[in-house]
Write a protein that holds these residues in place. Structure first.
Motif, PDB file in Angstrom:
ATOM      1  N   ASP A   1       0.836  -1.202   0.000  1.00  0.00           N
ATOM      2  CA  ASP A   1       0.000   0.000   0.000  1.00  0.00           C
ATOM      3  C   ASP A   1       0.873   1.255   0.000  1.00  0.00           C
TER       4      ASP A   1
ATOM      5  N   LYS B   1      -0.029   2.764  -3.484  1.00  0.00           N
ATOM      6  CA  LYS B   1      -1.073   3.785  -3.335  1.00  0.00           C
ATOM      7  C   LYS B   1      -0.773   4.686  -2.140  1.00  0.00           C
TER       8      LYS B   1
ATOM      9  N   LEU C   1      -0.919   7.857  -1.674  1.00  0.00           N
ATOM     10  CA  LEU C   1      -1.852   8.926  -1.345  1.00  0.00           C
ATOM     11  C   LEU C   1      -3.009   8.401  -0.496  1.00  0.00           C
ATOM     12  N   GLU C   2      -3.462   7.184  -0.782  1.00  0.00           N
ATOM     13  CA  GLU C   2      -4.508   6.584   0.045  1.00  0.00           C
ATOM     14  C   GLU C   2      -3.993   6.345   1.461  1.00  0.00           C
ATOM     15  N   VAL C   3      -2.764   5.885   1.559  1.00  0.00           N
ATOM     16  CA  VAL C   3      -2.164   5.666   2.874  1.00  0.00           C
ATOM     17  C   VAL C   3      -2.038   6.988   3.614  1.00  0.00           C
TER      18      VAL C   3
ATOM     19  N   LYS D   1      -3.849   9.637   3.326  1.00  0.00           N
ATOM     20  CA  LYS D   1      -5.171  10.070   3.784  1.00  0.00           C
ATOM     21  C   LYS D   1      -5.596   9.330   5.051  1.00  0.00           C
ATOM     22  N   ALA D   2      -5.161   8.086   5.189  1.00  0.00           N
ATOM     23  CA  ALA D   2      -5.493   7.315   6.391  1.00  0.00           C
ATOM     24  C   ALA D   2      -4.653   7.737   7.589  1.00  0.00           C
TER      25      ALA D   2
ATOM     26  N   GLU E   1      -2.102  17.752  -0.450  1.00  0.00           N
ATOM     27  CA  GLU E   1      -2.438  16.617  -1.312  1.00  0.00           C
ATOM     28  C   GLU E   1      -1.927  16.842  -2.736  1.00  0.00           C
TER      29      GLU E   1
ATOM     30  N   ARG F   1       0.737  14.425  -4.587  1.00  0.00           N
ATOM     31  CA  ARG F   1       0.404  13.789  -5.871  1.00  0.00           C
ATOM     32  C   ARG F   1       1.466  14.115  -6.920  1.00  0.00           C
TER      33      ARG F   1
END
Length: 390
Positions: free
Chosen positions: A316, A320, A322-324, A326-327, A341, A345
């Protein structure tokens, strides 16, 4: 095989290099330096060039200690710097810690230590007319020299003088750190495993205060530090003792994949200093240390509140990020801004892992077996790896 100078000669060289400064600060570093020098000269099997480089690095660390004490006396406000709510990314090497650290570093609300800062934490002269700190030029030159000598280093760690890197490099100045990364020094390594790491972490805190003070002098103002070093796996209890309000992000990947890779990396570093370095020695050292380190980390986690930790899966973190990210923000009690963000990116798009050649390694070359790794890392794999694989 070549030897490095004894402790007293190293101290004298550092005092000479620093223009006559004599205060090295807290004396806890002396037994560690003595043991390191003894182990290097009796077991390190350094080449002539390796001994020269190693000795210079030790003198550089001692000179840094002298300069830090000088600056603390000159600017007492340094020790008033508050290191609020630091975040530490830890985990086995080769688990995406660097990628995750550099993505999060795009948020300007975080202080992060750049490679040039951890290598050269003390200012060495006036800023150039173009605004570049002279330490950056020095660090760029050193990185180029390292990559010219061993291009394969880049397949293992994306070294860049102007990007965030591990604060463990600062901990070298305590001599109670991962100095075994540079040579096979089993006596020192075994001795180090029995020592209280508190002085090393307290010294790290002082150095971070110094870096934060320098950043603020340059007009960089942030809210908190985000740091990363696999080394903290070995001393998580001490980390919390010194940084009481710290939070930890721990990355996870199967040791069957990481240990051979990180052992190969360690062996590559050893070869800078020794012509007779053995990959099997490197693998045994790092496998043994991290097997114990992860067991100790599990014990610390079992004693601490669960909300001090966030777990991140390696794939992860690299596939991904950016997803991490956000978490991570709810875990650290912050909101991810649109600006941060966008910066993250953009960085991900321009620094793809695919631009680097893959790191080639094998269990066989490192003298490792799957059966032994499964046995040594059984507790860690049972808790964090096997449930992921279903």
């Amino acid at each position: 095989m070549a030897n490095i100078p004894e402790t007293q000669a190293l101290l004298a060289a550092a005092m000479h290099r620093s223009g006559g400064l004599r205060d090295f600060g807290d004396a806890s570093f002396r037994p560690a330096l003595d043991m390191l020098v003894k182990s290097i000269n009796e077991e390190g099997r350094l080449s002539e060039k390796g001994a020269e480089i190693f000795a210079d690095r030790l003198v550089e660390s001692l000179s840094s200690r002298l300069a830090l004490e000088y600056n603390l006396k000159r600017y007492p406000a340094i020790l008033a710097e508050e290191l609020k709510d630091p975040i530490f990314i830890i985990g086995l090497p080769r688990t995406g810690t660097t990628m995750l650290h550099r993505v999060l570093a795009r948020d300007s609300r975080f202080y992060t230590p750049m490679w040039w800062e951890v290598r050269f934490p003390v200012p060495i002269g006036p800023t150039a007319p173009d605004g570049e700190d002279p330490r950056i030029k020095l660090a760029k030159s050193e990185v180029k020299m390292m990559l010219d000598a061993m291009p394969e280093l880049l397949t293992m760690h994306p070294l860049d003088a102007e990007l965030p890197d591990e604060e463990v490099v600062l901990m070298e100045h305590s001599f109670l750190s991962a100095m075994y990364a540079y040579a096979n020094v089993p006596t020192y390594t075994e001795w180090l495993g029995r020592q209280d790491q508190t002085p090393a972490y307290e010294y790290l805190k002082r150095q971070l205060q110094f870096l934060q003070w320098q950043k603020r002098q340059r007009g960089e103002v942030a809210q908190r530090w985000i740091l990363k070093a696999p080394h903290h796996t070995h001393a998580m209890d001490v980390l919390f003792k010194v940084f009481r309000d710290a939070k930890i992000i721990q990355t996870h990947r199967d040791p069957l994949e990481t240990i051979p890779s990180m052992s190969s990396f360690a062996y590559t570093i050893w070869r800078v200093y020794s012509d007779v370095a053995d990959p099997r020695d490197a693998a045994m050292l790092w496998s043994t240390k991290f097997a114990k380190g992860l067991r100790d980390a599990i014990a610390v986690r079992d004693r601490m509140p669960a909300d001090r930790f966030l777990d991140v899966w390696y794939l992860d973190a690299v596939a991904k990020p950016l997803e991490v990210a956000k978490a991570i923000y709810p875990f650290i009690g912050m909101s991810l801004t649109d600006e941060a963000e966008r910066e993250m990116r953009s960085w991900v798009e321009h620094s793809s892992r695919d631009k680097r050649a893959p790191h080639a390694y094998s269990l066989e070359k490192m003298g490792l077996t799957e059966a032994q790794l499964k046995k040594d890392f059984a507790e860690y794999r049972e808790r964090y790896i096997l449930p992921r694989h279903g």
